[in-house]
Design an enzyme around this catalytic site. Structure first.
Site, PDB file in Angstrom:
ATOM      1  N   TYR A  40      16.118  56.219  69.805  1.00 29.37           N
ATOM      2  CA  TYR A  40      16.369  57.456  70.561  1.00 29.37           C
ATOM      3  C   TYR A  40      17.028  58.511  69.689  1.00 29.37           C
ATOM      4  O   TYR A  40      17.475  58.213  68.576  1.00 29.37           O
ATOM      5  CB  TYR A  40      17.223  57.154  71.794  1.00 29.37           C
ATOM      6  CG  TYR A  40      18.691  56.921  71.502  1.00 29.37           C
ATOM      7  CD1 TYR A  40      19.138  55.760  70.864  1.00 29.37           C
ATOM      8  CD2 TYR A  40      19.641  57.873  71.850  1.00 29.37           C
ATOM      9  CE1 TYR A  40      20.482  55.562  70.596  1.00 29.37           C
ATOM     10  CE2 TYR A  40      20.992  57.673  71.584  1.00 29.37           C
ATOM     11  CZ  TYR A  40      21.406  56.521  70.964  1.00 29.37           C
ATOM     12  OH  TYR A  40      22.734  56.320  70.690  1.00 29.37           O
ATOM     13  N   ARG A  59      15.437  61.760  61.449  1.00 30.75           N
ATOM     14  CA  ARG A  59      16.073  60.457  61.677  1.00 30.75           C
ATOM     15  C   ARG A  59      15.269  59.617  62.666  1.00 30.75           C
ATOM     16  O   ARG A  59      15.175  58.391  62.513  1.00 30.75           O
ATOM     17  CB  ARG A  59      17.514  60.637  62.170  1.00 30.75           C
ATOM     18  CG  ARG A  59      18.274  59.306  62.206  1.00 30.75           C
ATOM     19  CD  ARG A  59      19.723  59.476  62.558  1.00 30.75           C
ATOM     20  NE  ARG A  59      19.884  60.101  63.860  1.00 30.75           N
ATOM     21  CZ  ARG A  59      21.039  60.555  64.333  1.00 30.75           C
ATOM     22  NH1 ARG A  59      22.136  60.450  63.598  1.00 30.75           N
ATOM     23  NH2 ARG A  59      21.109  61.105  65.518  1.00 30.75           N
ATOM     24  N   ARG A 107       6.095  39.593  78.305  1.00 29.74           N
ATOM     25  CA  ARG A 107       7.362  39.338  77.616  1.00 29.74           C
ATOM     26  C   ARG A 107       7.228  38.221  76.581  1.00 29.74           C
ATOM     27  O   ARG A 107       6.848  37.100  76.912  1.00 29.74           O
ATOM     28  CB  ARG A 107       8.449  38.979  78.631  1.00 29.74           C
ATOM     29  CG  ARG A 107       9.841  38.958  78.000  1.00 29.74           C
ATOM     30  CD  ARG A 107      10.928  38.754  79.056  1.00 29.74           C
ATOM     31  NE  ARG A 107      12.250  38.856  78.435  1.00 29.74           N
ATOM     32  CZ  ARG A 107      12.805  37.908  77.682  1.00 29.74           C
ATOM     33  NH1 ARG A 107      12.154  36.781  77.489  1.00 29.74           N
ATOM     34  NH2 ARG A 107      13.993  38.070  77.146  1.00 29.74           N
ATOM     35  N   HIS A 109       9.249  37.419  72.527  1.00 29.66           N
ATOM     36  CA  HIS A 109      10.140  37.995  71.506  1.00 29.66           C
ATOM     37  C   HIS A 109       9.365  38.589  70.337  1.00 29.66           C
ATOM     38  O   HIS A 109       9.745  39.592  69.769  1.00 29.66           O
ATOM     39  CB  HIS A 109      11.112  36.930  70.975  1.00 29.66           C
ATOM     40  CG  HIS A 109      12.220  36.626  71.926  1.00 29.66           C
ATOM     41  ND1 HIS A 109      12.005  36.150  73.191  1.00 29.66           N
ATOM     42  CD2 HIS A 109      13.560  36.748  71.793  1.00 29.66           C
ATOM     43  CE1 HIS A 109      13.170  35.980  73.810  1.00 29.66           C
ATOM     44  NE2 HIS A 109      14.130  36.340  72.976  1.00 29.66           N
ATOM     45  N   LYS A 155      18.892  54.049  64.832  1.00 33.51           N
ATOM     46  CA  LYS A 155      19.443  54.536  66.112  1.00 33.51           C
ATOM     47  C   LYS A 155      18.671  53.902  67.273  1.00 33.51           C
ATOM     48  O   LYS A 155      17.776  54.515  67.857  1.00 33.51           O
ATOM     49  CB  LYS A 155      19.382  56.060  66.160  1.00 33.51           C
ATOM     50  CG  LYS A 155      20.248  56.671  67.255  1.00 33.51           C
ATOM     51  CD  LYS A 155      20.433  58.150  67.036  1.00 33.51           C
ATOM     52  CE  LYS A 155      21.039  58.853  68.232  1.00 33.51           C
ATOM     53  NZ  LYS A 155      22.455  58.555  68.446  1.00 33.51           N
ATOM     54  N   GLU A 188      33.121  53.956  62.377  1.00 31.47           N
ATOM     55  CA  GLU A 188      32.743  55.206  63.050  1.00 31.47           C
ATOM     56  C   GLU A 188      33.199  55.111  64.499  1.00 31.47           C
ATOM     57  O   GLU A 188      33.823  54.126  64.898  1.00 31.47           O
ATOM     58  CB  GLU A 188      31.233  55.447  62.952  1.00 31.47           C
ATOM     59  CG  GLU A 188      30.380  54.339  63.546  1.00 31.47           C
ATOM     60  CD  GLU A 188      28.877  54.542  63.299  1.00 31.47           C
ATOM     61  OE1 GLU A 188      28.411  55.692  63.281  1.00 31.47           O
ATOM     62  OE2 GLU A 188      28.182  53.516  63.142  1.00 31.47           O
ATOM     63  N   LEU A 213      25.803  54.830  61.397  1.00 29.35           N
ATOM     64  CA  LEU A 213      24.702  55.750  61.651  1.00 29.35           C
ATOM     65  C   LEU A 213      24.914  57.005  60.803  1.00 29.35           C
ATOM     66  O   LEU A 213      26.026  57.543  60.736  1.00 29.35           O
ATOM     67  CB  LEU A 213      24.676  56.136  63.134  1.00 29.35           C
ATOM     68  CG  LEU A 213      23.460  56.982  63.501  1.00 29.35           C
ATOM     69  CD1 LEU A 213      22.192  56.136  63.537  1.00 29.35           C
ATOM     70  CD2 LEU A 213      23.664  57.679  64.831  1.00 29.35           C
TER      71      LEU A 213
HETATM   72  N1  PLP Z   1      27.605  57.231  65.276  1.00 27.39           N
HETATM   73  C1  PLP Z   1      27.062  56.657  66.365  1.00 27.39           C
HETATM   74  C2  PLP Z   1      27.217  55.177  66.549  1.00 27.39           C
HETATM   75  C3  PLP Z   1      26.346  57.429  67.295  1.00 27.39           C
HETATM   76  O1  PLP Z   1      25.790  56.835  68.373  1.00 27.39           O
HETATM   77  C4  PLP Z   1      26.236  58.828  67.087  1.00 27.39           C
HETATM   78  C5  PLP Z   1      25.511  59.674  68.029  1.00 27.39           C
HETATM   79  O2  PLP Z   1      25.008  59.263  69.032  1.00 27.39           O
HETATM   80  C6  PLP Z   1      26.837  59.396  65.958  1.00 27.39           C
HETATM   81  C7  PLP Z   1      27.498  58.563  65.057  1.00 27.39           C
HETATM   82  C8  PLP Z   1      26.753  60.859  65.689  1.00 27.39           C
HETATM   83  O3  PLP Z   1      25.462  61.200  65.272  1.00 27.39           O
HETATM   84  P1  PLP Z   1      24.864  62.646  65.491  1.00 27.39           P
HETATM   85  O4  PLP Z   1      25.765  63.591  64.751  1.00 27.39           O
HETATM   86  O5  PLP Z   1      23.525  62.583  64.897  1.00 27.39           O
HETATM   87  O6  PLP Z   1      24.872  62.917  66.969  1.00 27.39           O
END
Ligand code: PLP
Length: 314
Positions: A40, A59, A107, A109, A155, A188, A213
């Site tokens: 997403y 991304r 379904r 895996h 993501k 983070e 991320l």
């Molecule tokens: N880190 C995580 C785990 C996130 O889920 C997000 C955004 O959803 C971010 C960092 C920030 O990313 P962005 O600046 O692309 O929104």
């Protein structure tokens, strides 16, 4: 194509159809639902401008590639769907959400050979004052152990550890969770990147090589700082002790931009007020992203800011 109005007026796009939000759905065998086999993106919309679109689409394509998935349409067509979703929702300020799932199969895996991904696009209005108030007051974070998997660079919608962390933080009276690894370093936030500003005015955020991320806003802040000639920026792990000793701290994300962190686990950061470097980082970033969104190439993601070499302090 449905023209029925939803009671809230919200419209969602699912696999070729624009539907009232409440009526939009995917199949119960969709692998996104069964296995979180889906990726997403969330883009901010500010004053009708779609912020950092190229960064988010880059991304998204990367996440899909890492999972051997495909966009169900060309990028240009996706951009048209994004704009049409905004138009149908009359969205000026808020968030645009994109999700690509691997699709519906019996379904199992094992990943199926066939490719029939599903695309969902939704939009949600948010009063910009909500975030401006948080920016003016600053937010609190609470630390929570980072229990996520080893591919946090993708993501995916597999967000249960993030959901649990955010919930713990909220129960502790904080707005966001800061995730802490086994070495006592902040990785983070649960849905944001984490930054500190030292007493010498050096900005520090975790490097991308260590399972976080690659925030699009994080990259945008780097680009904006660099454009303003601010090069005292380090990409490295920092400890909770460093965060407590910092003069300022902040989080970055598409939804909120840069938001000052004024308390960590109940202890004030610096003087306990939003810091000047934090607020400057926000306005420099927003300026750059708005220029880009208006179609004036600003270098934000032209060269892919994610890959830009980061100037380090010598
Ligand atoms: N880190 C995580 C785990 C996130 O889920 C997000 C955004 O959803 C971010 C960092 C920030 O990313 P962005 O600046 O692309 O929104």
């Amino acid at each position: 194509m449905s023209r029925r109005k939803s009671p809230t007026g919200r419209v969602a796009y699912v696999d070729g159809r624009y539907l009232p939000h409440a009526a939009a759905s995917v199949h119960i065998e969709d692998r996104g639902l069964q296995f979180a086999d889906s990726v997403y993106e969330v883009c901010a919309v500010n004053g009708g401008l779609l912020m950092d679109e190229a960064g988010h689409l880059n991304r998204l394509e990367r996440s899909l590639h890492e999972l051997a998935m495909e966009l169900p349409m060309q990028r240009q067509a996706l951009k048209a769907v994004m704009r049409e979703t905004l138009r149908r929702n009359r969205l000026k300020d808020g968030l645009l959400y994109l999700q690509v799932t691997r699709g519906a199969y019996r379904r199992d895996h094992m990943i199926p050979d066939a490719k029939r991904p599903s695309l969902i696009v939704t939009a949600r209005a948010i009063d910009p004052q909500t975030y401006e108030k948080r920016r003016a007051e600053g937010i609190a974070v609470a630390t929570v152990p980072d229990i996520r998997w080893g591919r946090c660079d993708i993501k995916t919608t597999g967000l249960l550890p993030n959901v649990l962390a955010k919930t713990k933080a909220r129960q502790a009276g904080a707005y966001e969770a800061w995730l802490v690894d086994a070495k006592g370093c902040i990785t983070e936030g649960s849905s944001t990147n984490a930054w500190i500003v030292t007493k010498d005015d050096v900005l520090i955020t975790r490097d991308l090589a260590s399972n976080i991320l690659a925030g699009v806003t994080r990259a945008g802040v780097f680009a904006a700082l660099s454009r303003a000639g601010i090069n005292a920026v380090e990409e490295r792990a920092f400890t909770l002790a460093e965060a407590h000793a910092a003069r300022e701290a902040f989080i970055s994300s598409a939804s909120g931009g840069v938001l000052p962190v004024v308390r960590i686990d109940g202890r004030p950061v610096g003087d306990g007020k939003p810091g000047a470097t934090t607020l400057r980082s926000h306005s420099l970033y927003r300026e750059l992203a708005a220029e880009e969104a208006r179609g004036r190439p600003s270098g934000l993601h032209g060269e892919s800011a994610e890959k830009q070499p980061i100037k380090r302090r010598s």
